[in-house]
Enzyme design. Structure first.
Site, PDB file in Angstrom:
ATOM      1  CG  HIS A   1      -1.659  10.625  -2.713  1.00  0.00           C
ATOM      2  ND1 HIS A   1      -2.857  11.054  -2.743  1.00  0.00           N
ATOM      3  CD2 HIS A   1      -1.520   9.970  -1.935  1.00  0.00           C
ATOM      4  CE1 HIS A   1      -3.647  10.402  -1.023  1.00  0.00           C
ATOM      5  NE2 HIS A   1      -2.512  10.378  -0.226  1.00  0.00           N
ATOM      6  CD  GLU A   2       1.797   7.408  -1.140  1.00  0.00           C
ATOM      7  OE1 GLU A   2       1.736   8.325  -0.392  1.00  0.00           O
ATOM      8  OE2 GLU A   2       0.091   7.443  -1.178  1.00  0.00           O
TER       9      GLU A   2
ATOM     10  CG  HIS B   1      -6.938   3.450   5.088  1.00  0.00           C
ATOM     11  ND1 HIS B   1      -6.721   2.263   3.596  1.00  0.00           N
ATOM     12  CD2 HIS B   1      -6.324   4.777   4.756  1.00  0.00           C
ATOM     13  CE1 HIS B   1      -6.134   3.917   3.223  1.00  0.00           C
ATOM     14  NE2 HIS B   1      -5.175   4.105   3.684  1.00  0.00           N
TER      15      HIS B   1
ATOM     16  CG  HIS C   1       1.395  12.158   1.399  1.00  0.00           C
ATOM     17  ND1 HIS C   1       0.533  13.277   2.912  1.00  0.00           N
ATOM     18  CD2 HIS C   1       0.741  10.792   1.238  1.00  0.00           C
ATOM     19  CE1 HIS C   1      -0.592  12.523   2.208  1.00  0.00           C
ATOM     20  NE2 HIS C   1      -0.097  11.012   1.881  1.00  0.00           N
TER      21      HIS C   1
ATOM     22  CE1 TYR D   1      -5.522   9.184   2.165  1.00  0.00           C
ATOM     23  CE2 TYR D   1      -7.182   7.515   3.880  1.00  0.00           C
ATOM     24  CZ  TYR D   1      -5.569   8.301   3.121  1.00  0.00           C
ATOM     25  OH  TYR D   1      -4.732   7.230   3.812  1.00  0.00           O
TER      26      TYR D   1
ATOM     27  CD  GLU E   1      -3.744  10.873   3.023  1.00  0.00           C
ATOM     28  OE1 GLU E   1      -3.324  11.055   1.377  1.00  0.00           O
ATOM     29  OE2 GLU E   1      -3.136  11.401   4.048  1.00  0.00           O
TER      30      GLU E   1
ATOM     31  CG  HIS F   1      -2.266   0.929   1.129  1.00  0.00           C
ATOM     32  ND1 HIS F   1      -3.307   0.883   0.298  1.00  0.00           N
ATOM     33  CD2 HIS F   1      -2.125   2.250   1.390  1.00  0.00           C
ATOM     34  CE1 HIS F   1      -4.151   2.320   0.530  1.00  0.00           C
ATOM     35  NE2 HIS F   1      -2.964   2.983   0.986  1.00  0.00           N
ATOM     36  CB  ALA F   2       1.295   4.240  -2.471  1.00  0.00           C
TER      37      ALA F   2
HETATM   38  O1  X8Z Z   1      -4.228   5.466   0.714  1.00  0.00           O
HETATM   39  C1  X8Z Z   1      -4.205   6.005   0.513  1.00  0.00           C
HETATM   40  C2  X8Z Z   1      -3.167   6.834  -0.250  1.00  0.00           C
HETATM   41  C3  X8Z Z   1      -1.916   6.598   0.597  1.00  0.00           C
HETATM   42  S1  X8Z Z   1      -2.460   7.897   1.841  1.00  0.00           S
HETATM   43  C4  X8Z Z   1      -2.476   5.693  -1.160  1.00  0.00           C
HETATM   44  N1  X8Z Z   1      -5.619   6.300  -0.519  1.00  0.00           N
HETATM   45  C5  X8Z Z   1      -6.400   6.247   0.094  1.00  0.00           C
HETATM   46  C6  X8Z Z   1      -6.823   5.276  -0.690  1.00  0.00           C
HETATM   47  O2  X8Z Z   1      -6.177   4.114  -1.060  1.00  0.00           O
HETATM   48  O3  X8Z Z   1      -7.852   4.012   0.356  1.00  0.00           O
HETATM   49  C7  X8Z Z   1      -5.540   7.410  -1.053  1.00  0.00           C
HETATM   50  C8  X8Z Z   1      -6.593   7.287  -1.585  1.00  0.00           C
HETATM   51  C9  X8Z Z   1      -7.694   7.290  -1.137  1.00  0.00           C
HETATM   52 ZN    ZN Z   2      -2.007   9.988   1.433  1.00  0.00          ZN
END
Ligand code: X8Z
Ligand code: ZN
Length: 640
Positions: free
Chosen positions: A410-411, A539, A414, A549, A438, A380-381
């Site tokens: 996105h990354e 998450h 951050h 988000y 975010e 997960h990024a």
């Molecule tokens: O978790 C993330 C990022 C890292 S903060 C990749 N996002 C959420 C997800 O993947 O569920 C970005 C969009 C929503």
């Molecule tokens: Zn993020």
């Protein structure tokens, strides 16, 4: 964790002006990490503002040391999951949790003392510094840290191993075939996500969905215990429960924050409802009304994403106008053999074009850009500044898709935030609120328009008439609008779990009730309380609050509108790209440099002149599509 890493269990809960109860409960003898603090000379009976400053100076130094240690072990454990690295990550988390609880207790002596704003704000941020505060009892604190690390590892290692007779099992057995499993015949989340993205076979889609969700029941008991221990920790520092703590980071009382979220949701819901109605009708054409009845939810394996959170992967099924120039960036990335490093360079170029600094040399040496072949990692990024000193990194498993190109922006958003506030006191080294953090990279990604992509060779043509523009708007809406209810509901579920409104025996039923109510999607197969479907979303086991988000999806259009104005853009918002514009860059940089030093409305003002969250920018951006969808939906039975 409140990390310099985002998307980890990390937290970046921001500051709040209004007071929220400080702990008046006795805290047990200080843990080892806090022993040094206890050895400082006894505070005078009536502490002064200078005493508070001195306390903060020491706390700052202690926190940095502990956070660096925690983030080093966090980085190693996530890029090389073993029992040992998991234990190291738990130890890092445990030490910081112990310290923060003790420091909050110690800081209570400044309650009622008249303090300068910056001092009062840091003391408040200290109370929010731990996403999941630990119980005071050492054994339970250790148990919580171990559960958190174990859930994170279990998610990272999660795989589905199909039997040879199932649709995916048969596919996996064909060597070299698309979707064929490597090595052990098991499928990772990347591979299962690829099935959801590309397959048009009902049984394969359903199996990929259920296969991944089968990783989660094993987390259910752990999660229930984590809820108990996290609540105990939150109560020990004066919050009603862990959810109340999470809602306290928005410079307004938690109830006002909930009301503000509802206000924003009501502003964007009509657009979501129109999109849902149109997409459901298109899916009915593909799958039939027997499987997708009028007026009902959409089975969630049909939307191109494991969690049905973004729908852009089914663009081909819902494209408004055929025969327009292709908007398929992924195809171009593959065709041109653009490497993961080159994709990141594309992202970096966008930031430097605004006048921001290049990424440090160590970024390229230390980041994880692709899935290693020889070990388990958390794919997960996420973005990091591991040693809190411009040690910027990203951790991703990049594939040549448009989704990953957007995630790279996105990354990097951050990382550029980390970079901008790296000289601030540690407690201010976070976003104005977590939704800001975010929203930064996403804001820049809104400027990655078809015209921009054409200029860098990633599209052959940019839309030049109304039909092509509607196609592009649809593509964006499948990402930005489709996501909104999902962004809201994860924490609605968790807040109810933390408050006890949702009992352990109702975890899964409550989850699907919210999924139906907000997103209008249904489970692909019958579910029960033997399942734990929320646990199949990173998450949840990763302890990352999620409503950030949702906020980011609103803020980014506000930021985009403001930066486009600074750049002197004329014309509609969806055609604006701030690429190369230094005036926009300066505005952005000024906001980033504030970190969390001011309440977020001030940061919002610095960039946009507005002092509240405002969904009108998002609505303005999508105005052409909203009208078009409304026309298309005439005569349809909408709603779910
Ligand atoms: O978790 C993330 C990022 C890292 S903060 C990749 N996002 C959420 C997800 O993947 O569920 C970005 C969009 C929503
Ligand atoms: Zn993020």
């Amino acid at each position: 964790m409140r990390l310099r890493s985002i998307a980890l269990s990390a937290a970046l809960l921001p500051a709040l002006a209004s007071a929220c109860g400080a702990s008046t409960q006795p805290v047990a003898s200080p843990p080892p990490a806090a022993a040094a603090a206890a050895a400082t000379p006894p505070a005078p009976a009536r502490p002064t503002a200078d005493d508070a400053r001195a306390f903060l100076a020491k706390t700052d130094a202690d926190l940095r040391a502990l956070w660096i240690a925690r983030d080093r072990s966090g980085w190693v454990s996530q890029t090389y999951i073993t029992d040992d690295t998991e234990a190291l990550a738990a130890a890092g988390e445990e030490a910081i949790a112990a310290y923060v609880t003790q420091a909050i207790h110690d800081a209570a002596r400044f309650d009622g003392v008249k303090l300068p704003d910056d001092v009062a704000r840091q003391l408040w941020l200290l109370k929010l510094a731990q996403t999941v505060p630990a119980p005071v009892d050492a054994a339970r604190r250790s148990e919580l840290a171990q559960i958190e690390a174990a859930m994170q590892s279990a998610y990272g290692k999660g795989k589905y191993c199909p039997a040879p007779t199932t649709p995916l099992g048969k596919r996996a057995a064909k060597p070299g075939a698309k979707g064929a499993a490597k090595g052990d015949g098991c499928l990772t989340l990347d591979e299962l996500s690829r099935v959801l993205r590309t397959s048009k076979d009902w049984d394969e889609l359903t199996e990929a969905w259920t296969g991944w969700h089968a990783i989660a029941p094993a987390l259910r008991e752990k999660y229930a215990r984590y809820v108990e221990l996290g609540n105990e920790g939150a109560r020990a520092i004066g919050f009603d429960d862990l959810g109340a703590l999470w809602r306290s980071g928005y410079d307004m009382p938690p109830a006002a924050f909930e009301a503000d979220l509802e206000r924003l949701w009501q502003e964007v819901k009509p657009l979501y409802d129109e999109l849902h109605c149109y997409v459901r009708a298109k899916l009915q054409e593909r799958w039939g009304k027997a499987r997708i009845p009028d007026g009902g939810p959409i089975p969630s394996q049909l939307l191109g994403n494991m969690w049905a959170q973004e729908w852009n992967n089914i663009y081909d099924l819902v494209e408004p106008y055929r025969g327009q120039p292709s908007l398929d960036v992924g195809k171009k990335l593959v065709e041109k053999k653009v490497s993961p490093v080159d994709m990141v360079r594309h992202g970096e170029r966008f930031f430097t074009s605004l006048g921001l600094d290049p990424l440090p040399k160590t970024f390229w040496e230390r980041s994880q850009l692709t899935r290693p072949r020889d070990r388990e990692v958390v794919c997960h990024a996420s973005a990091w500044d591991v040693t809190w000193s411009d040690d910027l990194r990203i951790k991703m498993c990049i594939e040549p898709t448009e989704e990953d190109l957007v995630t790279i922006h996105h990354e990097l958003g951050h990382d550029y935030y980390f970079h901008a506030y790296t000289k601030l006191p540690a407690l201010f080294q976070t976003g104005a609120n977590d939704g800001f953090h975010e929203g930064i990279g996403d804001t820049l990604a809104l400027s990655v328009t078809p015209a921009y992509l054409k200029s860098v060779g990633l599209l052959d043509a940019a839309p030049d008439d109304r039909k092509a523009a509607i196609n592009q708007q649809m593509k964006m809406a499948l990402d930005k609008i489709a996501f909104l209810p999902f962004g809201l509901l994860i924490d609605k579920w968790r807040w109810d779990v933390f408050s006890g409104k949702t009992a352990k025996g109702d975890y899964n039923a409550a989850w699907w009730e919210l999924r139906r109510k907000y997103q209008g999607v249904s489970a692909p197969t019958a579910r029960s309380e033997a399942d734990f479907d929320p646990g199949a979303k990173y998450h949840v086991p990763g302890s990352t609050p999620y409503v950030r988000y949702f906020l980011a999806r609103i803020y980014q259009f506000q930021f985009h509108r403001a930066l486009c104005k600074a750049a002197g853009h004329e014309g509609s918002l969806d055609t604006c790209s701030i690429y190369g514009n230094k005036a926009a860059g300066e505005k952005l940089a000024a906001m980033l440099a504030l970190g969390a030093s001011k309440p977020w409305p001030e940061a919002m003002k610095a960039i946009s002149g507005e002092d509240h969250a405002d969904a009108s920018a998002l609505r303005e951006y999508f105005a052409p599509l909203a009208t078009w969808l409304h026309e298309q939906n005439q005569g349809k039975t909408c709603g779910f």
